[in-house]
Design a protein around this motif. Structure first.
Motif, mmCIF file in Angstrom:
data_model
loop_
_atom_site.group_PDB
_atom_site.id
_atom_site.type_symbol
_atom_site.label_atom_id
_atom_site.label_comp_id
_atom_site.label_asym_id
_atom_site.label_seq_id
_atom_site.Cartn_x
_atom_site.Cartn_y
_atom_site.Cartn_z
ATOM 1 N N ILE A 11 0.882 -1.169 0.000
ATOM 2 C CA ILE A 11 0.000 0.000 0.000
ATOM 3 C C ILE A 11 0.917 1.215 0.000
ATOM 4 O O ILE A 11 1.523 1.546 1.020
ATOM 5 N N ILE A 21 -2.703 1.871 -7.287
ATOM 6 C CA ILE A 21 -3.388 0.617 -7.584
ATOM 7 C C ILE A 21 -2.981 0.142 -8.975
ATOM 8 O O ILE A 21 -2.512 0.919 -9.806
ATOM 9 N N LEU A 122 -7.446 8.356 -1.455
ATOM 10 C CA LEU A 122 -7.938 7.470 -0.394
ATOM 11 C C LEU A 122 -9.418 7.737 -0.129
ATOM 12 O O LEU A 122 -10.180 6.806 0.134
ATOM 13 N N LEU A 125 -11.647 5.807 -2.638
ATOM 14 C CA LEU A 125 -11.578 4.343 -2.727
ATOM 15 C C LEU A 125 -12.960 3.745 -2.532
ATOM 16 O O LEU A 125 -13.722 4.196 -1.671
ATOM 17 N N ASN A 126 -13.242 2.717 -3.326
ATOM 18 C CA ASN A 126 -14.531 2.035 -3.243
ATOM 19 C C ASN A 126 -14.283 0.531 -3.360
ATOM 20 O O ASN A 126 -13.712 0.082 -4.358
ATOM 21 N N PRO A 127 -14.703 -0.244 -2.366
ATOM 22 C CA PRO A 127 -14.490 -1.694 -2.432
ATOM 23 C C PRO A 127 -15.067 -2.328 -3.701
ATOM 24 O O PRO A 127 -14.537 -3.317 -4.198
ATOM 25 N N PHE A 130 -12.900 -3.199 -6.773
ATOM 26 C CA PHE A 130 -11.965 -4.311 -6.680
ATOM 27 C C PHE A 130 -12.733 -5.615 -6.822
ATOM 28 O O PHE A 130 -13.855 -5.746 -6.331
ATOM 29 N N ASP A 135 -8.888 -7.851 -1.354
ATOM 30 C CA ASP A 135 -8.674 -6.439 -1.682
ATOM 31 C C ASP A 135 -9.841 -5.582 -1.217
ATOM 32 O O ASP A 135 -9.648 -4.478 -0.717
ATOM 33 N N LYS A 136 -11.059 -6.090 -1.367
ATOM 34 C CA LYS A 136 -12.240 -5.359 -0.886
ATOM 35 C C LYS A 136 -12.132 -5.113 0.621
ATOM 36 O O LYS A 136 -12.411 -4.019 1.107
ATOM 37 N N VAL A 139 -9.551 -2.419 1.299
ATOM 38 C CA VAL A 139 -10.089 -1.092 0.983
ATOM 39 C C VAL A 139 -11.006 -0.626 2.111
ATOM 40 O O VAL A 139 -10.935 0.522 2.534
ATOM 41 N N GLU A 140 -11.852 -1.512 2.615
ATOM 42 C CA GLU A 140 -12.743 -1.139 3.726
ATOM 43 C C GLU A 140 -11.940 -0.709 4.947
ATOM 44 O O GLU A 140 -12.282 0.260 5.627
#
Length: 146
Positions: A11, A21, A122, A125-127, A130, A135-136, A139-140
């Motif tokens: 990251i 990403i 940041l 970012l949206n799960p 992905f 990865d989801k 991201v959360e």
């Protein structure tokens, strides 16, 4: 017996609050993930992550700290292995001088295996952007940390 597939990802957040990403196309699939990849036999996690960044981005990175390790079952999307993914915060030791895209899946060239990098705020970012469950989850967790 089913094998384990150990993966390691970085990251990398820049001074503008954006995370790096990777958009990729492989095995007939398109997916977005964090930079990194699989451990090779005889490699440790940190050495593998440094190798992956050098191979994919042509930069050296310093591992800052551990962020997350998979804590639920994930079967590989590509074979019969169980995925164990480890994520680290990293910072670049070299200037970033590779091509950065602004549109998802904006690949240069054609072929079976393609890769392009993007910076994403940041806060944006949206799960759902992905594909892979791990990865989801990461991201959360990143969103929660903001």
């Amino acid at each position: 017996m089913y094998p384990f597939n150990v993966r390691v990802y970085g990251i990398l957040v820049n001074d503008a609050g954006e995370v790096l990403i990777s958009d990729e196309q492989e095995y007939g699939m398109r997916f977005t993930k964090f930079p990194g990849g699989g451990l090779e036999f005889g490699e440790g996690l940190i050495d593998a992550l440094k190798r992956e960044f050098l191979e994919e981005c042509n930069i050296n990175v310093e591992v800052i700290d551990h962020f997350y390790t998979t804590d639920f079952f994930i079967k590989s999307a590509f074979n019969e292995s169980q995925i164990i993914s480890v994520y680290y915060h990293v910072k670049n030791s070299d200037p970033i001088n590779f091509n950065i895209k602004t549109v998802a899946f904006d690949f240069d060239g054609e072929g079976d295996v393609l890769q392009a990098f993007r910076w994403v705020k940041l806060t944006n970012l949206n799960p759902e952007d992905f594909i892979f469950s791990t990865d989801k989850c990461v991201v959360e967790l990143l969103i929660k940390d903001i």
